[in-house]
Design an enzyme around this catalytic site. Sequence first.
Site, PDB file in Angstrom:
ATOM      1  N   ARG A  54      -6.992  -2.323  -9.648  1.00 27.26           N
ATOM      2  CA  ARG A  54      -6.357  -3.616  -9.357  1.00 27.26           C
ATOM      3  C   ARG A  54      -7.004  -4.265  -8.149  1.00 27.26           C
ATOM      4  NH1 ARG A  54      -0.329  -1.675 -10.051  1.00 27.26           N
ATOM      5  NH2 ARG A  54      -1.088  -0.246  -8.478  1.00 27.26           N
ATOM      6  N   ASP A  98      -8.797   5.658  -8.113  1.00 27.66           N
ATOM      7  CA  ASP A  98      -9.404   4.400  -7.641  1.00 27.66           C
ATOM      8  C   ASP A  98     -10.497   4.560  -6.575  1.00 27.66           C
ATOM      9  OD1 ASP A  98      -7.707   3.047  -9.314  1.00 27.66           O
ATOM     10  OD2 ASP A  98      -6.260   2.525  -7.762  1.00 27.66           O
ATOM     11  N   GLY A 138       0.179   6.985  -8.526  1.00 26.71           N
ATOM     12  CA  GLY A 138      -0.439   7.219  -9.839  1.00 26.71           C
ATOM     13  C   GLY A 138      -1.019   8.618  -9.923  1.00 26.71           C
ATOM     14  N   ASP A 161      -2.836   5.416  -0.813  1.00 33.48           N
ATOM     15  CA  ASP A 161      -2.476   4.836   0.483  1.00 33.48           C
ATOM     16  C   ASP A 161      -0.982   4.508   0.608  1.00 33.48           C
ATOM     17  OD1 ASP A 161      -2.849   2.872  -1.352  1.00 33.48           O
ATOM     18  OD2 ASP A 161      -4.274   1.704  -0.168  1.00 33.48           O
ATOM     19  N   ASP A 204     -10.202   4.338  -3.463  1.00 32.93           N
ATOM     20  CA  ASP A 204     -10.093   3.225  -2.515  1.00 32.93           C
ATOM     21  C   ASP A 204      -9.437   3.642  -1.204  1.00 32.93           C
ATOM     22  OD1 ASP A 204      -7.647   3.716  -3.654  1.00 32.93           O
ATOM     23  OD2 ASP A 204      -7.091   1.622  -3.902  1.00 32.93           O
ATOM     24  N   THR A 258      -6.304   9.901  -6.132  1.00 39.18           N
ATOM     25  CA  THR A 258      -6.188   8.662  -6.924  1.00 39.18           C
ATOM     26  C   THR A 258      -7.520   8.450  -7.630  1.00 39.18           C
ATOM     27  OG1 THR A 258      -6.164   6.247  -6.822  1.00 39.18           O
ATOM     28  CG2 THR A 258      -6.677   7.360  -4.776  1.00 39.18           C
ATOM     29  N   ARG A 267       6.664   6.426  -7.835  1.00 39.98           N
ATOM     30  CA  ARG A 267       6.568   5.534  -6.673  1.00 39.98           C
ATOM     31  C   ARG A 267       8.007   5.241  -6.272  1.00 39.98           C
ATOM     32  NH1 ARG A 267       2.247   3.087 -10.177  1.00 39.98           N
ATOM     33  NH2 ARG A 267       0.262   3.629  -9.214  1.00 39.98           N
TER      34      ARG A 267
HETATM   35  O1  F6P Z   1      -3.790   3.449  -8.456  1.00 36.54           O
HETATM   36  C1  F6P Z   1      -4.118   4.026  -9.655  1.00 36.54           C
HETATM   37  C2  F6P Z   1      -3.951   3.054 -10.802  1.00 36.54           C
HETATM   38  O2  F6P Z   1      -4.302   3.739 -11.964  1.00 36.54           O
HETATM   39  C3  F6P Z   1      -4.698   1.732 -10.688  1.00 36.54           C
HETATM   40  O3  F6P Z   1      -6.058   1.812 -10.986  1.00 36.54           O
HETATM   41  C4  F6P Z   1      -3.925   0.874 -11.647  1.00 36.54           C
HETATM   42  O4  F6P Z   1      -4.092  -0.483 -11.336  1.00 36.54           O
HETATM   43  C5  F6P Z   1      -2.515   1.347 -11.434  1.00 36.54           C
HETATM   44  O5  F6P Z   1      -2.594   2.663 -10.934  1.00 36.54           O
HETATM   45  C6  F6P Z   1      -1.649   1.315 -12.661  1.00 36.54           C
HETATM   46  O6  F6P Z   1      -0.375   1.713 -12.294  1.00 36.54           O
HETATM   47  P1  F6P Z   1       0.804   2.065 -13.314  1.00 36.54           P
HETATM   48  O7  F6P Z   1       0.553   3.438 -13.839  1.00 36.54           O
HETATM   49  O8  F6P Z   1       2.022   1.994 -12.491  1.00 36.54           O
HETATM   50  O9  F6P Z   1       0.734   1.058 -14.413  1.00 36.54           O
END
Ligand code: F6P
Length: 323
Positions: free
Chosen positions: A171, A127, A10, A102, A129, A125, A71
Amino acid sequence: MKIGVMTSGGDAPGMNAAIRAVVRACAYYNVKCFGYYRGYEGIIENDFIELTSRSVKNIINKGGTMLKSARSEEFRLAEGRKKAYDNLKSEDVDALVLIGGDGTFTGGALFSKEFDIPVIGIPGTIDNDIYGTQFTIGYDTALNTVVEAVDKIRDTASSHNRLFFVEVMGRDAGFIALNSGIGAGAEEILIPEEDQPLEKLLESLKRSKISGKTSSIVIVAEGDKTGKNVFELAEYVKENLDDYSPRVTVLGHLQRGGSPSCFDRVLASRLGVKAVELLLDGKKDIMVGVRNNEVVATPIIEIMRCKNSINKELLRISDILSI
Ligand code: F6P
């Protein structure tokens, strides 16, 4: 030496500032730098650009990532990684700087083990995390974005005497929810790390009414443990409490965009320079991060094994302050 840099997973505000720092540190140390597009996908397709210090002008203030992000499913397969390795070898790229989360580092560690290509990770990121750093690039900006949005929602909540549920990203991690919730003065904060019974939410809302509150904000992380999504939560409250006609706002991907905060720009700049210096120093398979305002390096293997835990004390603070 030739270093490849990429952004993966992301996107996060400050990724551009990190690319800039890597590229300029390379230029400073007379090292060639290639930028690969769309993370591992770009390496597999040999889709890259040679980056000089001027290629990264005027991007420190820009959200998103100039190298794009993805990804990669193909990189999960041994065949995909072999293709990636062959492409790096054909361009004489000796090492990689990976900017991402990660998932990015797990792929990188495996790649490095299989093909002996040194990798250094930079945590990017929203997050927050990732083990091995107190702050990830993009987290501070995302927090400020959420707080600004909730401040605006509060205006309506207060004008109409309403309860609002606001869903924020995360998430698996409640860092954004917990800290933005305190910063925005939320009534309740629901996060993945804490099993909060729905009765507690009802009790808290009842208490608020009695104490004279006319409006409230509940911050809900995407991955909260109530078993209900944010719309179902609002419905549940409506069914169980008279006088409430809650509204829902899902902040979604707007949390990932925007100009990075000064904090994120400085963090990205420090980590980018350090990543290049460590590679030049012969270090590999580590992630750079920040602890107690010092840049530190942690083996990626440790980062995969450990988890950054939220500070539960903040939940207590939130409970006290929402009286
Ligand atoms: O990991 C970053 C993040 O923004 C999370 O907070 C979220 O759950 C996820 O990516 C959303 O991913 P996507 O952009 O693939 O919908």
